[in-house]
Scaffold this active site. Structure first.
Site, PDB file in Angstrom:
ATOM      1  N   PRO A   1     -21.736  -8.451 -15.522  1.00  0.00           N
ATOM      2  CA  PRO A   1     -20.936  -9.670 -15.720  1.00  0.00           C
ATOM      3  C   PRO A   1     -19.961  -9.571 -16.877  1.00  0.00           C
ATOM      4  O   PRO A   1     -18.800  -9.995 -16.758  1.00  0.00           O
ATOM      5  CB  PRO A   1     -22.010 -10.744 -15.979  1.00  0.00           C
TER       6      PRO A   1
ATOM      7  N   ARG B   1       1.460  -3.315   7.969  1.00  0.00           N
ATOM      8  CA  ARG B   1       2.348  -2.531   8.820  1.00  0.00           C
ATOM      9  C   ARG B   1       3.306  -3.316   9.704  1.00  0.00           C
ATOM     10  O   ARG B   1       4.449  -2.865   9.904  1.00  0.00           O
ATOM     11  CB  ARG B   1       1.514  -1.521   9.626  1.00  0.00           C
TER      12      ARG B   1
ATOM     13  N   ASP C   1       0.851  -1.199   0.000  1.00  0.00           N
ATOM     14  CA  ASP C   1       0.000   0.000   0.000  1.00  0.00           C
ATOM     15  C   ASP C   1       0.883   1.243   0.000  1.00  0.00           C
ATOM     16  O   ASP C   1       1.029   1.930   1.031  1.00  0.00           O
ATOM     17  CB  ASP C   1      -0.923   0.013   1.230  1.00  0.00           C
TER      18      ASP C   1
ATOM     19  N   LYS D   1       0.450  -8.062  -2.222  1.00  0.00           N
ATOM     20  CA  LYS D   1      -0.874  -7.554  -2.600  1.00  0.00           C
ATOM     21  C   LYS D   1      -0.753  -6.162  -3.204  1.00  0.00           C
ATOM     22  O   LYS D   1      -0.230  -5.246  -2.570  1.00  0.00           O
ATOM     23  CB  LYS D   1      -1.782  -7.504  -1.368  1.00  0.00           C
TER      24      LYS D   1
ATOM     25  N   THR E   1     -15.488  -4.467   6.126  1.00  0.00           N
ATOM     26  CA  THR E   1     -15.518  -4.358   7.592  1.00  0.00           C
ATOM     27  C   THR E   1     -15.700  -2.913   8.044  1.00  0.00           C
ATOM     28  O   THR E   1     -15.955  -2.662   9.218  1.00  0.00           O
ATOM     29  CB  THR E   1     -14.226  -4.927   8.215  1.00  0.00           C
TER      30      THR E   1
ATOM     31  N   THR F   1     -18.380  -7.011 -18.197  1.00  0.00           N
ATOM     32  CA  THR F   1     -17.225  -6.160 -17.888  1.00  0.00           C
ATOM     33  C   THR F   1     -16.296  -6.837 -16.880  1.00  0.00           C
ATOM     34  O   THR F   1     -15.065  -6.803 -17.034  1.00  0.00           O
ATOM     35  CB  THR F   1     -17.718  -4.801 -17.341  1.00  0.00           C
TER      36      THR F   1
ATOM     37  N   ARG G   1      -2.036  -9.579  13.375  1.00  0.00           N
ATOM     38  CA  ARG G   1      -1.002  -8.923  14.162  1.00  0.00           C
ATOM     39  C   ARG G   1      -0.241  -9.957  14.986  1.00  0.00           C
ATOM     40  O   ARG G   1      -0.821 -10.598  15.864  1.00  0.00           O
ATOM     41  CB  ARG G   1      -1.622  -7.895  15.125  1.00  0.00           C
TER      42      ARG G   1
ATOM     43  N   HIS H   1     -16.610  -4.916  -9.349  1.00  0.00           N
ATOM     44  CA  HIS H   1     -18.058  -4.981  -9.141  1.00  0.00           C
ATOM     45  C   HIS H   1     -18.690  -4.223 -10.295  1.00  0.00           C
ATOM     46  O   HIS H   1     -18.709  -2.993 -10.306  1.00  0.00           O
ATOM     47  CB  HIS H   1     -18.417  -4.331  -7.796  1.00  0.00           C
ATOM     48  N   ASP H   2     -19.217  -4.968 -11.295  1.00  0.00           N
ATOM     49  CA  ASP H   2     -19.774  -4.326 -12.483  1.00  0.00           C
ATOM     50  C   ASP H   2     -20.675  -5.359 -13.149  1.00  0.00           C
ATOM     51  O   ASP H   2     -20.915  -6.433 -12.587  1.00  0.00           O
ATOM     52  CB  ASP H   2     -18.606  -3.877 -13.400  1.00  0.00           C
TER      53      ASP H   2
ATOM     54  N   LYS I   1     -11.087  -5.480  -6.365  1.00  0.00           N
ATOM     55  CA  LYS I   1     -12.501  -5.632  -5.969  1.00  0.00           C
ATOM     56  C   LYS I   1     -13.474  -5.235  -7.066  1.00  0.00           C
ATOM     57  O   LYS I   1     -14.292  -4.333  -6.911  1.00  0.00           O
ATOM     58  CB  LYS I   1     -12.784  -4.828  -4.684  1.00  0.00           C
TER      59      LYS I   1
ATOM     60  N   ASP J   1      -5.749  -6.823  -5.831  1.00  0.00           N
ATOM     61  CA  ASP J   1      -6.942  -6.571  -4.994  1.00  0.00           C
ATOM     62  C   ASP J   1      -7.663  -5.312  -5.485  1.00  0.00           C
ATOM     63  O   ASP J   1      -7.573  -4.257  -4.884  1.00  0.00           O
ATOM     64  CB  ASP J   1      -6.486  -6.414  -3.534  1.00  0.00           C
TER      65      ASP J   1
ATOM     66  N   GLN K   1      -6.323  -1.471  13.617  1.00  0.00           N
ATOM     67  CA  GLN K   1      -7.135  -2.679  13.480  1.00  0.00           C
ATOM     68  C   GLN K   1      -7.828  -2.977  14.807  1.00  0.00           C
ATOM     69  O   GLN K   1      -7.181  -3.081  15.842  1.00  0.00           O
ATOM     70  CB  GLN K   1      -6.251  -3.873  13.071  1.00  0.00           C
TER      71      GLN K   1
HETATM   72  O1  C5P Z   1      -1.219  -2.768   7.777  1.00  0.00           O
HETATM   73  P1  C5P Z   1      -2.268  -3.829   7.892  1.00  0.00           P
HETATM   74  O2  C5P Z   1      -1.693  -5.202   8.225  1.00  0.00           O
HETATM   75  O3  C5P Z   1      -3.394  -3.446   8.810  1.00  0.00           O
HETATM   76  O4  C5P Z   1      -2.870  -3.949   6.408  1.00  0.00           O
HETATM   77  C1  C5P Z   1      -3.938  -4.788   6.136  1.00  0.00           C
HETATM   78  C2  C5P Z   1      -4.303  -4.732   4.687  1.00  0.00           C
HETATM   79  O5  C5P Z   1      -5.519  -5.464   4.505  1.00  0.00           O
HETATM   80  C3  C5P Z   1      -4.566  -3.355   4.106  1.00  0.00           C
HETATM   81  O6  C5P Z   1      -4.253  -3.383   2.701  1.00  0.00           O
HETATM   82  C4  C5P Z   1      -6.043  -3.171   4.292  1.00  0.00           C
HETATM   83  O7  C5P Z   1      -6.614  -2.303   3.350  1.00  0.00           O
HETATM   84  C5  C5P Z   1      -6.545  -4.593   4.057  1.00  0.00           C
HETATM   85  N1  C5P Z   1      -7.811  -4.892   4.701  1.00  0.00           N
HETATM   86  C6  C5P Z   1      -8.001  -4.821   6.070  1.00  0.00           C
HETATM   87  N2  C5P Z   1      -9.206  -5.139   6.617  1.00  0.00           N
HETATM   88  C7  C5P Z   1     -10.204  -5.486   5.819  1.00  0.00           C
HETATM   89  C8  C5P Z   1     -10.036  -5.572   4.453  1.00  0.00           C
HETATM   90  C9  C5P Z   1      -8.800  -5.258   3.915  1.00  0.00           C
HETATM   91  O8  C5P Z   1      -7.096  -4.502   6.822  1.00  0.00           O
HETATM   92  N3  C5P Z   1     -11.361  -5.789   6.350  1.00  0.00           N
END
Ligand code: C5P
Length: 228
Positions: free
Chosen positions: A65, A207, A10, A31, A115, A67, A177, A62-63, A60, A58, A186
């Site tokens: 079928p 992270r 990211d 990713k 989430t 496309t 984590r 959504h369009d 995601k 990643d 998180q």
């Molecule tokens: O830094 P961290 O480990 O929190 O990164 C988690 C990754 O997973 C990020 O790319 C975040 O956008 C993604 N993600 C998330 N929770 C979700 C869906 C995706 O942390 N529910």
């Protein structure tokens, strides 16, 4: 198959992304999401692959079928290992995506409910009169029944989705984590070891690796946890 580690790229620039891949030692999967892809395009996918790594794209989708099928074929032609679509696109969209990647090494993962959406937001803003928990289970089952190879799941949902979807579905879990890392923003987290025990096929980690003073060492410690 054991549980595999995916490191999150990211970042905004090609240089940061490739430096991270080089710094992450033994991690095999990276990713690439909307942030990096919008700036660097398919070239960054190719460059990460050229370093001997596999890509989880990643975006995601959504369009309609047709496309989504064309986009999924594009991802398969790029040689990505994993890609995401939104399950709320419905059965025909999911089936079309699956058909488009048939014969390639690309696997389709469905996202159910983000989430970031609470039960209240789902009801009052999105118009889904169902708890997020129940919508997640319903949409995950729909997705796999329609041909998705698996789903993206929060740590909280992982045990119930593994039980519901069976042993063959891929389950990819962020919100991971290790005990030695900060929670950051998180709210609901799981350690790599617990996620592996609960049946995650892949854990997605950002992270704890990216902010570690020695990312290769962070990767090594996480891989060690996943393999016990
Ligand atoms: O830094 P961290 O480990 O929190 O990164 C988690 C990754 O997973 C990020 O790319 C975040 O956008 C993604 N993600 C998330 N929770 C979700 C869906 C995706 O942390 N529910």
């Amino acid at each position: 198959m054991g549980t595999e580690l995916i490191t999150v790229l990211d970042v905004d620039t090609r240089e940061e992304a490739l430096d991270l891949v080089r710094a992450c030692g033994d991690c095999k999967f990276f990713k690439i999401g909307a942030q990096l892809f919008t700036r660097c395009g398919p070239a960054i996918v190719k460059e990460v692959q050229a370093l001997g790594k596999q890509v989880f794209l990643d975006l995601k989708y959504h369009d309609i079928p047709n496309t989504v099928a064309k986009a999924a074929k594009g991802a398969a032609d790029l040689g990505v290992s994993l890609m995401t679509i939104h399950a709320v696109g419905g059965r025909r969209m999911i089936e079309a995506a699956r058909e488009a990647v048939e014969g390639s090494g690309t696997r389709i993962l469905a996202v159910s409910v983000l989430t970031s959406l609470s039960d209240e937001m789902l009801r009052d803003e999105v118009g889904i009169n169902e708890t997020a928990e129940s919508a997640v289970q319903r949409l995950a089952a729909l997705a796999v029944d329609s041909g998705a190879h698996g789903v993206v799941s929060s740590p909280q949902e992982l045990p119930v989705l593994r039980a519901e979807l069976g042993p063959d579905a891929l389950i990819v879990t962020p919100g991971i984590r290790p005990a030695w890392a900060s929670r950051d923003d998180q709210a609901r987290i799981m350690t790599p070891r617990d996620a592996a025990a609960a049946g995650a096929s892949f854990v997605v980690v950002g992270r704890p690796i990216l902010k570690h003073e020695n990312p290769a060492e962070a990767v090594r410690m996480i891989l060690e946890e996943l393999n016990v």
